[in-house]
Design a protein around this motif. Structure first.
Motif, PDB file in Angstrom:
ATOM      1  N   HIS A  70      38.246  39.507  41.550  1.00 38.15           N
ATOM      2  CA  HIS A  70      37.599  39.406  40.223  1.00 38.15           C
ATOM      3  C   HIS A  70      36.347  38.797  40.453  1.00 38.15           C
ATOM      4  O   HIS A  70      36.287  37.649  40.737  1.00 38.15           O
ATOM      5  N   ASN A  71      35.248  39.368  40.323  1.00 41.01           N
ATOM      6  CA  ASN A  71      33.959  38.958  40.357  1.00 41.01           C
ATOM      7  C   ASN A  71      33.161  39.076  39.241  1.00 41.01           C
ATOM      8  O   ASN A  71      32.665  40.190  38.792  1.00 41.01           O
ATOM      9  N   PRO A  72      32.895  38.218  38.355  1.00 39.79           N
ATOM     10  CA  PRO A  72      32.323  38.263  36.813  1.00 39.79           C
ATOM     11  C   PRO A  72      30.707  38.686  37.090  1.00 39.79           C
ATOM     12  O   PRO A  72      30.247  39.359  36.132  1.00 39.79           O
ATOM     13  N   SER A  73      30.393  38.424  38.296  1.00 44.60           N
ATOM     14  CA  SER A  73      28.771  38.949  38.633  1.00 44.60           C
ATOM     15  C   SER A  73      28.743  40.450  38.943  1.00 44.60           C
ATOM     16  O   SER A  73      27.825  40.800  38.718  1.00 44.60           O
TER      17      SER A  73
ATOM     18  N   SER B 202      33.911  52.355  39.032  1.00 50.90           N
ATOM     19  CA  SER B 202      32.746  51.815  39.997  1.00 50.90           C
ATOM     20  C   SER B 202      32.518  50.521  39.570  1.00 50.90           C
ATOM     21  O   SER B 202      32.521  49.845  38.705  1.00 50.90           O
ATOM     22  N   VAL B 203      31.665  49.895  40.653  1.00 52.82           N
ATOM     23  CA  VAL B 203      30.982  48.774  40.700  1.00 52.82           C
ATOM     24  C   VAL B 203      29.883  48.505  41.034  1.00 52.82           C
ATOM     25  O   VAL B 203      29.139  49.473  41.851  1.00 52.82           O
ATOM     26  N   THR B 204      28.833  47.812  40.155  1.00 54.20           N
ATOM     27  CA  THR B 204      27.609  47.851  40.211  1.00 54.20           C
ATOM     28  C   THR B 204      26.991  46.229  40.698  1.00 54.20           C
ATOM     29  O   THR B 204      27.226  45.330  40.209  1.00 54.20           O
ATOM     30  N   LEU B 205      26.109  46.248  41.509  1.00 51.84           N
ATOM     31  CA  LEU B 205      25.683  44.934  41.876  1.00 51.84           C
ATOM     32  C   LEU B 205      24.775  44.427  40.847  1.00 51.84           C
ATOM     33  O   LEU B 205      24.024  45.253  40.245  1.00 51.84           O
ATOM     34  N   PRO B 206      24.519  43.206  40.697  1.00 56.36           N
ATOM     35  CA  PRO B 206      23.969  42.879  39.729  1.00 56.36           C
ATOM     36  C   PRO B 206      22.279  43.021  39.971  1.00 56.36           C
ATOM     37  O   PRO B 206      21.885  43.155  40.982  1.00 56.36           O
ATOM     38  N   GLY B 207      21.849  43.342  38.722  1.00 53.37           N
ATOM     39  CA  GLY B 207      20.381  43.862  38.773  1.00 53.37           C
ATOM     40  C   GLY B 207      20.086  45.083  39.279  1.00 53.37           C
ATOM     41  O   GLY B 207      18.810  45.743  39.284  1.00 53.37           O
ATOM     42  N   ARG B 208      21.086  46.141  39.508  1.00 51.62           N
ATOM     43  CA  ARG B 208      20.738  47.439  39.823  1.00 51.62           C
ATOM     44  C   ARG B 208      21.114  48.444  38.728  1.00 51.62           C
ATOM     45  O   ARG B 208      21.539  47.909  37.841  1.00 51.62           O
TER      46      ARG B 208
END
Lengths: 132, 132
Positions: free
Chosen positions: B115-118, B126-132
Motif C-alpha cells: 500500500h503506497n499512499p503516494s 491502474s496505478v499512477t505515479l505522483p504528478g503524472r
C-alpha cells in the motif's frame, strides 16, 4: 516505442504447480494451448508461465511489447538498437501465427516485440486474450 | 487477490545506463527520488529500475501488487500463503511511507504486496505515479 508492457512471462520448472498456485490466488483459468505454457489475463496485460523460457537468453523472465502490425515490430526493434540495445533474435514469422523478434536492454533483460493477430490490442495499448 | 500486476522492477548494475536506454526508447522521464531507483509510467502500470534489488530474494526481477489499504496487504499475503506461496518478508511500515510485505511463488519469484499512499490506484486497478 510506446511506454508499455503487454506480457510478462516467467520461466517455470513445474508448470502444473505454478499454474495451480496462481489459479488458487485468483488469476482465473489460463489460456493453455499446450502443456508448456499458460497465459493469464491480468487486467490490461497478460501474465504467462512457460517451461521453455531461456531459448534466446532470458534469465527466467521475459517482457513483451505487442504491436499492431509486422511493420511495427521491425520499427521497434530498430528503435531499440538505435537506443543502445542489442538485437537478440531478428524478427521472423512464428509457428504460432505471428511475427516476432527480441532485443536485450543494456543489462541483458530480454524484450520480445511481437505482432500476434490472435491477441487484440486496444487503442489504449491493452491486450486481451482470445475469448476473454 | 485481483489478477493484476502494478509494478515490475528490474535489478540493474548501471542505473544511469539503463535509464538512458529506456528514455531514448520512448519511456519518458522517470520519477527518480534518489540515485538508486527510477520509476517510469508504463500505461496503467509502473516499470522500475533499481540498483538494490535482491535484498529479499528476488533474482533480478520483482513483481508488485499494489492495493488500497494496509489491511489489504495483510489479506493478500495471507491468501498467497494459503495458496501455497512462501512469506518472504512480513508486512511492515516502510521508510517511504507505505506498508509492504512480500511472498514468493512456488518457483521462487517474488511479489511485493504494497500500500503506497503516494501512488493513486484507479478503480480499474491502474496505478499512477505522483504528478503524472
Amino acid at each position: 516505442m510506446d511506454p508499455r508492457i503487454t506480457l510478462i512471462t516467467l520461466g517455470v520448472r513445474d508448470l502444473a504447480g505454478a499454474r495451480a498456485f496462481y489459479e488458487a490466488l485468483g488469476f482465473g483459468t489460463p489460456l493453455a494451448p499446450d502443456g508448456e505454457v499458460a497465459f493469464f489475463q491480468a487486467g490490461p496485460m497478460v501474465f504467462g508461465l512457460w517451461t521453455d523460457l531461456g531459448g534466446h537468453g532470458a534469465p527466467g523472465i521475459e517482457l513483451a511489447h505487442n504491436v499492431g502490425s509486422p511493420e511495427e515490430v521491425d520499427t521497434v526493434l530498430a528503435e531499440a538498437v538505435a537506443a543502445g540495445g542489442t538485437l537478440r533474435r531478428p524478427a521472423e514469422r512464428m509457428d504460432w501465427g505471428g511475427y516476432s523478434g527480441a532485443f536485450a536492454d543494456p543489462e541483458g533483460y530480454v524484450w520480445e516485440v511481437a505482432h500476434n493477430p490472435s491477441w487484440p490490442l486496444g487503442t489504449d495499448g491493452s491486450v486481451t486474450l482470445p475469448g476473454r
